[in-house]
Design a protein around this motif. Structure first.
Motif, PDB file in Angstrom:
ATOM      1  N   ARG A   1       0.859  -1.188   0.000  1.00 56.56           N
ATOM      2  CA  ARG A   1       0.000   0.000   0.000  1.00 56.56           C
ATOM      3  C   ARG A   1       0.894   1.236   0.000  1.00 56.56           C
ATOM      4  N   ALA A   2       0.771   2.026  -1.033  1.00 51.87           N
ATOM      5  CA  ALA A   2       1.538   3.261  -1.151  1.00 51.87           C
ATOM      6  C   ALA A   2       0.692   4.301  -1.867  1.00 51.87           C
ATOM      7  N   THR A   3       0.680   5.508  -1.326  1.00 46.80           N
ATOM      8  CA  THR A   3      -0.029   6.632  -1.945  1.00 46.80           C
ATOM      9  C   THR A   3       0.997   7.728  -2.209  1.00 46.80           C
ATOM     10  N   ILE A   4       1.211   8.024  -3.488  1.00 46.34           N
ATOM     11  CA  ILE A   4       2.249   8.959  -3.891  1.00 46.34           C
ATOM     12  C   ILE A   4       1.612  10.106  -4.665  1.00 46.34           C
ATOM     13  N   ALA A   5       2.121  11.328  -4.399  1.00 44.82           N
ATOM     14  CA  ALA A   5       1.657  12.525  -5.101  1.00 44.82           C
ATOM     15  C   ALA A   5       2.817  13.119  -5.885  1.00 44.82           C
ATOM     16  N   GLN A   6       2.502  13.604  -7.102  1.00 43.05           N
ATOM     17  CA  GLN A   6       3.510  14.264  -7.934  1.00 43.05           C
ATOM     18  C   GLN A   6       2.933  15.572  -8.444  1.00 43.05           C
TER      19      GLN A   6
ATOM     20  N   ARG B   1       2.818  16.883   7.802  1.00 46.29           N
ATOM     21  CA  ARG B   1       1.903  15.755   7.602  1.00 46.29           C
ATOM     22  C   ARG B   1       2.618  14.404   7.614  1.00 46.29           C
ATOM     23  N   ASP B   2       3.873  14.382   8.060  1.00 45.11           N
ATOM     24  CA  ASP B   2       4.634  13.134   8.178  1.00 45.11           C
ATOM     25  C   ASP B   2       4.669  12.382   6.851  1.00 45.11           C
ATOM     26  N   ILE B   3       5.052  13.101   5.808  1.00 46.27           N
ATOM     27  CA  ILE B   3       5.139  12.538   4.461  1.00 46.27           C
ATOM     28  C   ILE B   3       6.597  12.537   4.049  1.00 46.27           C
TER      29      ILE B   3
ATOM     30  N   ASP C   1       3.572   1.796   3.478  1.00 45.93           N
ATOM     31  CA  ASP C   1       3.795   0.938   4.640  1.00 45.93           C
ATOM     32  C   ASP C   1       5.241   1.079   5.107  1.00 45.93           C
ATOM     33  N   PRO C   2       5.496   0.738   6.365  1.00 45.45           N
ATOM     34  CA  PRO C   2       6.903   0.670   6.784  1.00 45.45           C
ATOM     35  C   PRO C   2       7.645  -0.278   5.867  1.00 45.45           C
ATOM     36  N   GLN C   3       8.852   0.043   5.440  1.00 46.15           N
ATOM     37  CA  GLN C   3       9.800   0.946   6.028  1.00 46.15           C
ATOM     38  C   GLN C   3       9.774   2.387   5.500  1.00 46.15           C
ATOM     39  N   MET C   4       8.909   2.738   4.632  1.00 47.52           N
ATOM     40  CA  MET C   4       8.976   4.064   4.037  1.00 47.52           C
ATOM     41  C   MET C   4       8.528   5.135   5.029  1.00 47.52           C
ATOM     42  N   THR C   5       7.364   4.993   5.619  1.00 43.21           N
ATOM     43  CA  THR C   5       6.874   5.918   6.641  1.00 43.21           C
ATOM     44  C   THR C   5       6.270   5.115   7.785  1.00 43.21           C
ATOM     45  N   GLN C   6       6.086   5.779   8.909  1.00 44.11           N
ATOM     46  CA  GLN C   6       5.527   5.096  10.071  1.00 44.11           C
ATOM     47  C   GLN C   6       4.063   4.743   9.863  1.00 44.11           C
ATOM     48  N   HIS C   7       3.342   5.608   9.180  1.00 48.55           N
ATOM     49  CA  HIS C   7       1.912   5.410   8.965  1.00 48.55           C
ATOM     50  C   HIS C   7       1.578   5.657   7.494  1.00 48.55           C
TER      51      HIS C   7
END
Length: 582
Positions: free
Chosen positions: A372-377, A413-415, A431-437
């Motif tokens: 699960r990953a949500t990315i903005a460009q 926003r912890d991004i 998901d971890p390991q990229m960010t905590q939440h």
């Protein structure tokens, strides 16, 4: 990941810092107060921090072991002294020297020639020395045993040893000075002859009423003089050695070591006070003054002792200088590591950095599959035309200002910021390991904040620049690429979809994929986050419809299809915000 070149750079940086400390000028009036030890690097705060560090890593380090050895040495030398003095009292014939404190004839008991006063004084002084050493030994042992207790228990019971370094070192210095003074008193109590009184004896035995005998007439007494001298001067020599050992027991700083010089020189010159001199009548009614102080040092012996104590103080000065230089080097190294780690955490997610630190030296860099990953460009519309009219320095300053605002949004926003490519800014959560939440709603709101930040930035500078943002949710792979210039990148179908969503978005809008919209709906239904109040119902989002030119068309006229972005994308609508929230 720290490379060999970076380690070499840090090493040479620390060496330069140490050299700067060696060549630095003392700080103002502290030139005299610190004997040239405190340089401009040591502010009041760093001076206090260095003192705590030196106290912990030098004075308190292995204190229990040092005191243990000293207690054994104290018991051994005291036992040997008692046996030696008893032997001298019974088997060596020499006169009992009068003493200003103990009197001329204090009696002879079971302890032989020393009388009933002197030996108890000796034992009492050595006992007090043992009690002081035992007390410090318990405190030092408690500091070691704290590792088996909780930190709170240690601080409540024994924490003063480390928590109050200045009070502890002052008390430790006073204890060592009292320790040396007690040794001096104990040796004085059992020392009962000196060469001045021997000379008086031989003069009386060898002279007449009108003549003073020459040194040739004392040849018959040479053997006895040598025997008595060896029996009596050994106490003075032993105190010389013991006092130096006491002064070097703990690695004190320079000024603390100076106090041992003051105490030592004062004790050695006690014998020259008029209090200790007695008037003696020789044969022929000749009057001379003779000292009754047993621990008598000649002028040359006292000077030798002074030189030894001065060398000890000079050694303490050098050790303190080295300690300060080492503290400064460690401080600079810590600052360098902090900056390097901060820079490393900007290039890679924090969890990835921690994982790299725990890897073996030759292990390959880690990679992570994200379910699960949500990315903005984002992309700036009109910036290319604007930059053509500006100087290079102005372009860099503009981008630094704008992307600095984006960086503030990521922290808020912890991004995690993935990368920037030209005027494109890529960031998101996974998901971890990229960010905590991971929160798709949070990333969508971040995209809205980027649009608002560009509008505010353009309005302040009077530019005609807008922002468009594409957001996608899905799977991707993250990993470290490169060898000497390593970066953490994302790969997969998600990145290709993200580029199409951003390129086909309208100016000043946020366009999301169907997968992202469905994830936002699920999060609103299952988790009900606080951010839900800032976003409109996804059911009301505007779904893109095919145009006459094609389903999706970029600003450059390139045509894309819904299949490329996994379905018809949506334009997000947000609820109005207060100006203070922008």
């Amino acid at each position: 990941m720290r490379t060999e070149g970076r380690l070499s750079h840090d090493f040479h940086y620390v060496l330069r810092a140490s050299a700067e400390h060696r060549n630095a000028e003392p700080l103002g009036y502290n030139r005299y107060l610190s004997a040239g030890l405190r340089t401009s690097f040591f502010t009041d705060e760093l001076e206090a921090e260095w003192f705590r560090w030196h106290h912990t890593h030098a004075v308190c380090y292995k204190m229990a072991n040092r005191i243990d050895k000293h207690v054994l040495a104290l018991l051994a030398i005291s036992a040997v002294d008692v046996v030696r003095f008893e032997y001298l009292a019974h088997f060596v014939e020499h006169p009992f020297t009068p003493h200003k404190v103990y009197g001329e004839n204090t009696g002879f008991g079971a302890f032989g020639e020393y009388g009933w006063v002197r030996l108890p004084v000796f034992l009492m002084c050595r006992g007090l020395c043992y009690i002081m050493l035992s007390w410090w030994q318990r405190r030092a042992d408690a500091g070691i045993r704290r590792q088996g207790r909780s930190a709170k228990t240690f601080l409540n019971r024994d924490g003063w040893l480390l928590a109050k370094p200045r009070q502890v070192e002052l008390l430790l210095l006073c204890s060592c000075c009292i320790y040396g003074l007690l040794f001096f008193v104990s040796y004085d109590a059992v020392s009962n002859v000196n060469k001045d009184w021997l000379l008086v004896k031989y003069l009386n035995e060898s002279s007449s009423n009108t003549q003073i005998p020459t040194w040739n007439r004392l040849e018959s007494f040479k053997g006895e003089i040598a025997s008595v001298t060896r029996a009596t001067n050994i106490n003075s020599c032993l105190f010389f050695i013991v006092f130096y050992i006491i002064a070097a027991l703990h690695p004190f700083g320079f000024w603390h070591s100076v106090w041992f010089f003051v105490l030592g020189t004062s004790l050695l010159r006690l014998a020259r006070l008029e209090f200790w001199y007695n008037s003696v009548t020789l044969a022929g009614d000749r009057q001379i003054w003779v000292t009754s102080f047993p621990l008598y040092y000649t002028r040359s012996s006292a000077y030798n002792f002074d030189i030894v104590l001065l060398m000890h103080a000079y050694t303490a000065w050098g050790l303190e200088w080295d300690s300060r230089a080492r503290f400064k080097a460690l401080r600079v190294l810590e600052q360098t590591r902090t900056r390097a780690n901060g820079f490393l955490e900007r290039l890679m997610p924090k969890n990835v950095v921690e994982e790299i630190r725990n890897l073996p030296a030759q292990a390959p860099p880690p990679s992570h599959p994200f379910r699960r990953a949500t990315i903005a460009q984002s992309d700036l519309v009109g910036f290319t035309k604007l930059s053509a009219t500006k100087k290079p320095r102005e372009v860099v300053d503009m981008m630094s200002d704008l992307f600095g605002r984006f960086d503030d949004l990521t922290d808020r926003r912890d991004i995690w910021k993935v990368e920037t490519v030209g005027d494109a800014y890529i960031a998101g959560q996974a998901d971890p390991q990229m960010t905590q939440h991971h929160s798709a709603i949070n990333v969508v709101l971040f995209a809205r904040d980027m649009v608002s930040a560009v509008d505010a930035w353009a309005h302040e500078r009077g530019f005609s620049v807008r922002c468009r943002v594409g957001v996608h949710f899905g799977r991707c792979i993250g990993g470290i690429v490169g060898k000497s210039r390593q970066r953490y990148h994302l790969f997969g179908h998600l990145i290709r979809v993200l580029e199409v969503l951003e390129a086909t978005c309208f100016e000043g809008r946020v366009q999301v994929s169907q997968a992202c919209r469905n994830e936002v709906l699920r999060q609103l239904r299952d988790e009900k986050p606080q951010e839900a109040a800032e976003i409109d119902d996804p059911e009301n989002w505007e779904v893109r419809e095919p145009t006459a030119e094609g389903e999706l068309v970029t600003s450059k006229g390139e045509v894309h299809y819904f299949e490329e972005v996994d379905g018809a994308p949506c334009l997000v609508t947000f609820r109005p915000r207060l100006d203070s929230e922008i």
